[in-house]
Every structure is written in C-alpha cells, then in structure tokens.
Design an enzyme around this catalytic site. Structure first.
Site, PDB file in Angstrom:
ATOM      1  CB  CYS A  38      13.017 -43.178  14.747  1.00 29.80           C
ATOM      2  SG  CYS A  38      14.388 -42.825  15.806  1.00 29.80           S
ATOM      3  CG  ASN A  39      12.402 -42.631  19.881  1.00 26.94           C
ATOM      4  OD1 ASN A  39      11.818 -43.666  19.586  1.00 26.94           O
ATOM      5  ND2 ASN A  39      13.561 -42.536  20.319  1.00 26.94           N
TER       6      ASN A  39
END
Lengths: 348, 284
Positions: free
Chosen positions: A57-58
């Site tokens: 997600c990052n």
C-alpha cells in the site's frame, strides 16, 4: 564488435515519500493484468535477467537485474497495460548498484516505512520474494540480496530500538490493557460510543485475543452496526451502562458527549464489588468521556488520549534515535553483499 | 585437612557470588525489559542455588538438623527457599522477571549474612535434637518464611506495576512485568500457602512449648505468635474484602521485613535444661 553490456542491479520504484495516497491508489490500473504480466514472463522477455516486484500500500518497487541503460523505459513498454506509467514515471526514483542494495536493506528493516520500524513490511518482502521464486525470476543476485536483507532486518529489529514500543493508538491501548488485565483470552471489553477511533481500538484488542466485546451507545443502530462488524461483538442498551461496566475488564470510551458519561460515582461502588478484578479505562474522546477523578480509585487505571499520544511519541522518539545506528550497520552489510554480488553480474 | 574448595563457607561465598553475578546480569532486563541475557543470569542463579543447596546440606549434616539454628543459617535457608520458589513459579505462572528480582534479593541477603560472622554462632548439636515434631516445626517455618519472601517479591512487583500505571510510566520494563491481575492472583495464593505453613509451624511450636516451657523461651513464643497474628489479620481482612490492591501488596512487603527481624528471637537456640544435682552423703 560491440562490447557485451554489463548487467546492473537497478531499483525503479515509487513510495509514500514520492507519491501521495491518491496517486498510489491509482497506480495499478489492472491488478489482474499485472499478475498476468509477471506470471507469463513478460519481464524476462523484455530483457530483465532477474526481477522482483514489491507491491504494497505504500510502495511499488521493481528490483531488476538488466543490462538496459534505462530499465524504466523497458518497464513502461512491458507493463503499460497494467500500470499507469505516466504517474509512475512522475513519482519514480531510480537507484543502482550499492544504493539499490542499501535501499532494500532499509526497506526490510522498516526504516523506509511510513510507520518507522513497522513489522508488516518484512512479511510483504517475503511474499514478493516467494512470488519471484515461483516465477523463477530471482537469480543469483536477487536471491542472495533478498536473503541477506531479511537477515539484516532481523538483526536490526533485535539489536536496535527501531521496532521497540508501540506507535499506534490501538496497539498502545492494547498494551496498557494487557498490563492491567493480562492475557486477552479471558477478558471482556466494553466499547462505549460509536467513534471510529474507539472501534479501531476495540479491533486491536480483538486481534490480540479478546473474545467478548459489548458495544453500547446512545445511537442504538450505530452501536448495533459496529457490534456486527466486530468478531464476538454484541450490543447492550446505553441505559445498562452500569451493569455493562461491572462485567467488563476493559472499557474503551469514544462518544461525542459534551460532558463525561462515566463519573466517579458510577465506578466507585462497582469497584467495591470487584476487588480482585482491576478495571482498565481507555478514554479516546475529546472532550473526555471519563471524569479525571476516576483515576484516583484503587484498582482503576485510566488513560486518555493525551496519555496514549505521549506514549506513541515516546516510542517514536526512541525509534528515531536508533535510526542512524541501524542505518550505519545496514549500509555496511549491504555494501559487503554488493561487493560479493558485483562479480556475479553477467554481461548480456 | 579440609579442602578449602569444598569447605562449606567457600560454598556459601561461591553461591553469594553467583547470586551477585546473576543480579548484575539481570539488571539490563530490569532496566529495559529486554529478554536477553536471560539464559546467562538464570544459569548464574541456578548455580548459586546449587552451591547453596550443597552448603546447607553440609551444615545440616553437621547439625543433624535443618540449618536454622542461628540468624546466618536462617537467612541462608530462607534465601534458598525464595530462589527455589521463584524458579518454580516462573515456570508455573509464567511470571516474567521474578527470577531477576529473586537474584537481587538473594544477593543482598546472602551477602548480608556472610559479612556478619557473629550471626553464625555455634550451637551444640545436642541442643537441637528433639522430637520429630520439632523438625517438622522447623521445616514448616522455613517454608512459610520462604513463601512470605516470595510474596514480598511479587508484592513489590505489583507495587511497581501499579505505580507505573497510575503515574503513566511506560518504559519497556513495566511492560515486561506481569499484569496487575496476575500479580493479585499470585499474591493471594502465596499468602494462603504461607499462612497455612506458618499456622502449622506455630501450632506445633506452641504445643512443644506447653510440653517443655523451660526449653523454649517465652519471648520466642510471643514473637512467633505476634508474627502469626499479623499475618492472620491480613488473611482475615483479605477474606472480608477489605484489603486488596496496592494496600495488600504493601502490607505483604512490610510484613516480610518484620518477619526477617523476627528471625533473631525465634532462631535463638533452645535453653540448656538444668541437670539434677546429686548429693553425696558420707556414711557416718
């Protein structure tokens, strides 16, 4: 006769540092298509001798071994159907050789994470490595690099303070409750109010093993909806707050009430009936839900948002103070591995 | 000639040194709650316990009785009991850091006993002989003191955790301490077990005194009964739900200090019975 070009280890990627959440959310336009590209050897056919994709997600990072001078162009040509390459190019950073190795070591140790020192990234790298091995895309260089970076990450987490303490409100509340009540498996939680922070905190306690969660609030529908989302959740009327607290070991309060809903006069008689059962109170509301003089009662432990935030900051400061020490050692290890791997880079 | 390395004093000093080393190695655990170097300090603690066991066995052989005839022996025996109980409780109750605390208490008390050689006065072995009930009385007393010692340690841990939570102290050390709830539960169990042992010991002691009032000093009996009374009040208040939490823990900690002070009168040797005088009458 043209000289065979030397392969190079390159990292091309973007992360929360270079791309905000909405950009990152929109990067992968076709997740299935991306999986297919990776699975059918498209990157190998494009000229990458080795490759590993770290997609979280990052961050979206491609660790590749290739003789190509501009691996990003090769990636763009191969993955444009699944990745928004224009946005990716805009946010991308490129690191080569030792710098790429160092970056992977820092990523695995959690030094590049949004929440410094978080542990989830280790599992994500292991998953990415497992996928690369499944696709037979990790060769001599990436195999060794990833294995050594995972080892170095484990060393950093054990021997430095980069992972010590908790930095999220939910985990801090869970730790404090554990210090009061002990093992989560036998404890009962009461969630007062339907605030999002309170719900997330209750989820943190459930994830640690709490098996009885009761939700109460003035808005019965909202309380019921939250109880349904929580494992082992049930709902009780707000009018039964007193008996609900009497049965609870930990109370998480997060209402929007302008005045405290839990007063000393409510808690004091309850504690006389449960002398051998301490009570943990987590007040996440602003203005506070629980009167401050409740903390003076014996066997009652009250923590408000300021306390949790102070603890989170303390933990974060402790982690930050360890970053340089961890980085120095990680970079030394990465450089050592890179020197080992350089001779293994084959000409194309 | 007695080999100096197997002389009991050498063994006592070795055990004290090992306890000190164990306490030293345990301090990092107490400072930041880290789980290393747990194997090292546990090994030292177990080594100290072993040496102390051998030394006490040798002393007991010499006395033909459990070595509780003077304050030195009493302290050594109680420490031995506390360390042994701590090692067992760590396994049964998963009480983190109890052995670290035991190591510190063991180091302090054993050194205290060794640097005061006057406490280790000699007692005639024959004075210690008596009915088997006396031996049971002595052993029960030792067990109760050791349990009260363990209770004092867990009570201290409770007070530290309670104070930290109330004072919003969040270091890693407090996270590693057992929970408030677990410590309260353990404290209650230790109090009951220790009180039962002390009650039996005092009961046997009282019956012995009634049978041989000149053999056991009245002051010794009174001190033992007073100590028993203090713990009895604690138990009663506990059962009436009037003593709990930090007050209970503080009471247990303080009572153990009183119990340690009571060692001097209660571990005095029994009085020598006066021998009947024989009159020689010359025949006229």
């Amino acid at each position: 006769m043209t000289q065979p070009q030397q392969s190079q280890l390159t990292l091309v990627g973007c992360s929360h540092v270079t791309a905000n959440l909405s950009t990152r959310e929109a990067l992968i336009t076709d997740p299935d298509g991306l999986s297919r590209c990776l699975g059918n050897g498209a990157l190998s056919k494009a000229g990458f001798q080795e490759w590993l994709v770290l997609n979280t997600c990052n961050r979206l990072e491609f660790y590749v071994v290739s003789p190509a001078a501009q691996p990003l162009d090769l990636l763009a040509g191969t993955l444009s159907s699944a990745v928004d390459m224009a946005a990716f190019r805009h946010a991308a950073y490129t690191l080569k050789g030792a710098e790429a190795a160092r970056h992977l070591f820092r990523v695995c140790a959690g030094l590049e994470s949004q929440m410094l020192g978080e542990n989830e990234i280790l599992g994500q790298v292991k998953t990415a490595y497992a996928d690369a091995r499944k696709h037979a895309s990790a060769g001599k260089v990436l195999n060794r690099l990833v294995q050594k970076s995972l080892q170095a990450a484990k060393w950093a987490r054990t021997n430095t303070g980069i992972s010590k303490g908790q930095v999220s409100i939910g985990n801090i509340a869970a730790e404090l409750t554990q210090r009061v009540c002990g093992d989560f498996s036998g404890i009962s939680i009461l969630l007062v109010g339907t605030g999002e922070v309170g719900t997330k905190t209750a989820q943190a306690l459930i994830s640690r093993g709490a098996s009885q969660v009761t939700v109460t609030g003035r808005n019965v529908e909202a309380a019921t909806a939250i109880a349904e989302t929580l494992e082992h959740g049930n709902v009780t009327a707000f009018s039964r707050l007193r008996s609900a607290i009497a049965n609870a070991d930990a109370v998480i309060s997060c209402t929007s009430a302008p005045e405290p809903v839990i007063q000393r006069e409510l808690i004091a008689p309850l504690m006389r009936e449960r002398l051998d059962r301490p009570l943990s109170l987590i007040d996440l509301a602003v203005p506070r839900d629980i009167a401050s003089d409740v903390a003076d009662l014996a066997n009652v432990y009250l923590f408000n948002l300021d306390d949790l935030a102070a603890l989170a900051n303390e933990s974060m400061q402790a982690r930050l103070s360890e970053v340089e020490r961890a980085k120095t050692t990680l970079h030394t290890r990465a450089d050592r591995i890179w020197e080992e791997l350089k001779p293994k880079l084959e000409p194309a | 000639m007695v080999c100096p390395f197997t002389h009991e004093y050498t063994l006592f000093w070795t055990s004290a040194l090992l306890y000190v080393l164990s306490a030293g190695f345990a301090l990092p655990s107490l400072k930041d709650g880290s789980s290393r170097p747990r194997p090292l300090y546990l090994t030292m603690l177990a080594g100290g316990f072993l040496y102390q066991s051998i030394a006490l066995y040798m002393r007991g052989n010499e006395l033909q009785a459990f070595p509780l005839s003077n304050p030195f022996e009493s302290l050594q025996s109680i420490v031995w009991g506390i360390v042994g109980i701590g090692l067992v409780m760590r396994q049964i109750y998963r009480l983190n850091l109890i052995n670290a605390f035991s190591a510190i208490v063991a180091a302090a008390l054993t050194l205290l006993s060794l640097v005061n050689p006057v406490w280790d006065y000699a007692v005639e072995p024959s004075l210690l002989a008596g009915s088997p009930w006396i031996k049971v009385h002595v052993q029960l007393a030792m067990i109760s003191y050791a349990l009260f010692g363990a209770l004092a340690i867990t009570s201290l841990m409770y007070l530290l955790q309670d104070r930290a939570l109330k004072g919003k102290q969040f270091s890693n050390f407090f996270h590693k301490l057992p929970s408030i709830r677990k410590l309260e539960h353990v404290n209650h169990g230790l109090l009951m077990a220790a009180f039962c042992a002390l009650t039996l010991s005092v009961a046997i002691g009282v019956l012995n005194w009634l049978a041989q009032p000149t053999r056991v000093g009245l002051d010794k009996l009174l001190v033992a009964c007073l100590l028993w009374g203090a713990y009895a009040i604690t138990v009663i208040l506990r059962r009436r739900r009037q003593l709990f939490g930090s007050r209970f823990a503080l009471t247990c900690s303080c009572l153990f200090l009183v119990a340690l002070l009571s060692l001097w009168p209660v571990s005095r040797p029994p009085a020598i019975e006066p021998q009947p005088q024989v009159l020689v009458v010359s025949p006229r």
